[in-house]
Design a protein around this motif. Sequence first.
Motif, short mmCIF file in Angstrom:
data_model
loop_
_atom_site.label_atom_id
_atom_site.label_comp_id
_atom_site.label_asym_id
_atom_site.label_seq_id
_atom_site.Cartn_x
_atom_site.Cartn_y
_atom_site.Cartn_z
N ILE A 48 -1.15 0.41 -3.11
CA ILE A 48 -0.24 0.01 -1.54
C ILE A 48 -1.27 -0.29 -0.60
O ILE A 48 -2.06 0.77 -0.15
CB ILE A 48 1.15 0.52 -1.70
CG1 ILE A 48 1.96 -0.55 -0.98
CG2 ILE A 48 1.04 2.26 -1.28
CD1 ILE A 48 3.16 0.46 -0.68
N ASP A 49 -1.12 -0.92 0.39
CA ASP A 49 -1.92 -0.91 1.39
C ASP A 49 -0.33 -1.01 2.35
O ASP A 49 0.47 -1.33 2.56
CB ASP A 49 -1.98 -2.73 1.18
CG ASP A 49 -3.36 -3.45 2.77
OD1 ASP A 49 -3.01 -2.31 4.18
OD2 ASP A 49 -2.87 -4.56 3.37
N GLY A 50 -0.54 0.69 3.15
CA GLY A 50 0.24 0.55 4.05
C GLY A 50 -0.32 0.23 5.73
O GLY A 50 0.54 0.82 6.24
N SER A 51 -1.34 -1.37 5.46
CA SER A 51 -0.87 -1.78 6.74
C SER A 51 0.06 -2.92 6.95
O SER A 51 -0.05 -3.93 7.88
CB SER A 51 -2.46 -2.03 7.11
OG SER A 51 -2.40 -3.01 6.58
N GLN A 52 1.22 -2.77 5.67
CA GLN A 52 1.54 -4.68 5.47
C GLN A 52 3.07 -4.28 5.83
O GLN A 52 2.90 -3.13 6.48
CB GLN A 52 2.16 -5.08 4.15
CG GLN A 52 2.81 -3.64 3.11
CD GLN A 52 2.61 -3.89 1.65
OE1 GLN A 52 2.90 -4.82 1.57
NE2 GLN A 52 1.92 -3.02 0.83
N LYS A 53 3.27 -5.98 6.62
CA LYS A 53 4.57 -5.77 7.50
C LYS A 53 5.74 -6.19 6.57
O LYS A 53 5.19 -6.96 5.17
CB LYS A 53 4.69 -6.32 8.59
CG LYS A 53 4.08 -6.61 9.68
CD LYS A 53 4.15 -4.91 10.47
CE LYS A 53 2.86 -4.91 11.63
NZ LYS A 53 2.63 -3.36 12.14
N ALA A 54 6.69 -5.94 6.70
CA ALA A 54 8.08 -5.79 5.53
C ALA A 54 8.00 -7.29 6.39
O ALA A 54 8.38 -7.90 7.24
CB ALA A 54 8.91 -5.16 6.08
N TYR A 69 14.81 -11.51 0.98
CA TYR A 69 14.27 -9.99 1.56
C TYR A 69 12.83 -9.79 0.77
O TYR A 69 12.89 -9.33 -0.60
CB TYR A 69 14.81 -8.62 2.12
CG TYR A 69 13.80 -7.19 1.97
CD1 TYR A 69 12.96 -7.54 3.34
CD2 TYR A 69 14.15 -6.09 1.02
CE1 TYR A 69 12.62 -6.32 3.78
CE2 TYR A 69 13.11 -4.96 1.70
CZ TYR A 69 12.62 -4.89 2.58
OH TYR A 69 12.07 -3.85 3.27
N GLU A 70 11.92 -8.98 0.76
CA GLU A 70 10.56 -9.12 0.19
C GLU A 70 10.25 -7.82 0.28
O GLU A 70 9.76 -7.31 0.77
CB GLU A 70 9.11 -10.16 -0.01
CG GLU A 70 9.56 -11.30 0.14
CD GLU A 70 8.08 -12.51 -0.73
OE1 GLU A 70 7.39 -11.58 -0.11
OE2 GLU A 70 8.40 -12.99 -0.04
N GLY A 71 9.77 -7.24 -1.29
CA GLY A 71 9.71 -4.93 -0.88
C GLY A 71 8.48 -5.74 -0.88
O GLY A 71 7.29 -6.38 -0.79
N PRO A 72 7.79 -4.45 -0.78
CA PRO A 72 6.08 -4.26 -0.72
C PRO A 72 5.13 -5.02 -1.48
O PRO A 72 5.73 -4.91 -3.32
CB PRO A 72 6.18 -2.85 -0.60
CG PRO A 72 7.52 -2.04 -0.99
CD PRO A 72 8.48 -3.16 -1.05
N SER A 73 4.19 -5.14 -1.78
CA SER A 73 3.44 -5.89 -2.36
C SER A 73 3.00 -4.61 -2.96
O SER A 73 2.44 -3.80 -2.23
CB SER A 73 2.55 -6.98 -1.73
OG SER A 73 1.06 -6.77 -2.58
N ILE A 74 2.93 -3.75 -4.20
CA ILE A 74 2.33 -2.99 -5.36
C ILE A 74 0.98 -3.59 -6.25
O ILE A 74 2.12 -4.22 -6.53
CB ILE A 74 3.60 -2.00 -5.00
CG1 ILE A 74 3.68 -1.27 -3.88
CG2 ILE A 74 2.77 -0.82 -6.23
CD1 ILE A 74 5.11 -0.57 -4.12
N THR A 75 0.63 -2.72 -5.24
CA THR A 75 -1.14 -3.51 -8.22
C THR A 75 -0.52 -2.16 -8.48
O THR A 75 -0.57 -1.34 -8.07
CB THR A 75 -2.18 -3.50 -7.08
OG1 THR A 75 -2.41 -4.33 -6.32
CG2 THR A 75 -2.98 -4.12 -8.06
N THR A 76 -0.17 -2.39 -9.78
CA THR A 76 -0.17 -2.01 -11.14
C THR A 76 -1.17 -1.52 -11.86
O THR A 76 -1.55 -2.53 -12.57
CB THR A 76 1.27 -1.11 -11.41
OG1 THR A 76 2.44 -1.24 -10.24
CG2 THR A 76 1.09 0.31 -12.15
#
Length: 361
Positions: A48-54, A69-76
């Motif tokens: 996860i990129d901790g600089s992204q904005k909600a 509402y869009e949740g955070p962008s997470i790559t798995t």
Amino acid sequence: MSGLELWPEYEPNELKITPERIYALGMHPTTDKPLIFAGDKLGNLGIIDGSQKATTNNPEDADDEDADYEGPSITTLKPHTRTIHTFQFSPHDANALYSASYDSTVRKLDLAKGVAVEVYAPKDTSEDAPLSGVEISKNDPNTLYFSTLDGRFGIYDMRAPSERAAGLQIFQLSEKKIGGFTLHPLHPHLVATASLDRTLKLWDLRKISGKGDSRLPALVGQHESRLSVSHAAWNAAGQVATASYDDTIKIHDFSSSSTWSPGHTLSDPEMKPTAVIPHNNQTGRWVTILRAQWQQFPSDGVQRFCIGNMNRFVDIYTAKGQQLAQLGGEGITAVPAVAKFHPSMDWVAAGTASGKLCLWM
């Protein structure tokens, strides 16, 4: 340290970074933004990129509770088939992540391509040899160090030809599980191992003696705790922090280690901890074991480490055992057991048994 605050964009319960319980966590060394990586029980790696904005889909709806509402962008990714116990970013290549797993392999993930390749596996493909640690020394990009759950420590030359495990040295350092090891950051021939046999041991890889299966590196010294020791972490100042099931964090000062000659040994008094911090380490079955993890390159030169707290905090201490901070915040509903500093920035990430992330900046 007390001024650090939880990432305001998302609550911890929205940050499900891995599907299963987190065992390993780390932040990429880049200082541009917090990039957090987490390995879980089934071999998944979440990023996860901790600089992204909600965000909401429509900027005008930001205050509307019904907005989409869009949740955070997470790559798995799934580089392993079983638990990822430890991983390390290569000190020689910012794009390489080495991970050690209970599936007996070490894999190297190319972060630019998103492709993982196997760099080590036991010679016998049917052998079950779960790994508990992995490290690459800052002096040598080709040599891999690893530990196993049956007390072995391995040194592997990744340039060896494809007959798996050519260029491999294995030492039986303990009769029981080695929970974790680290190399001294400045003198990587010095290894600290923590074991279920209740000991912290220091080894010197410059001097290896014995024959066949009984070959061992020189034992510099050992310290026995009342109960098992889960991890031993070196810092650059030559101090080792361990967390033990006897409910203590111990700090040992080996700052003279730069002067040790090969085969140097320490007496029992010299192995004694210089600080003992009372700390509840009774994680039970469902919480990942607590480990003290140093900040590798603290910008102000103050050596400090973080460790999860069973009361849903992350504790930060100095090398002298003074507590600098207790990080908490709204919305933390589980123990942030797997805690890690960014190598140089004052950012702390911690993961829970439900795969959720807490991030303080």
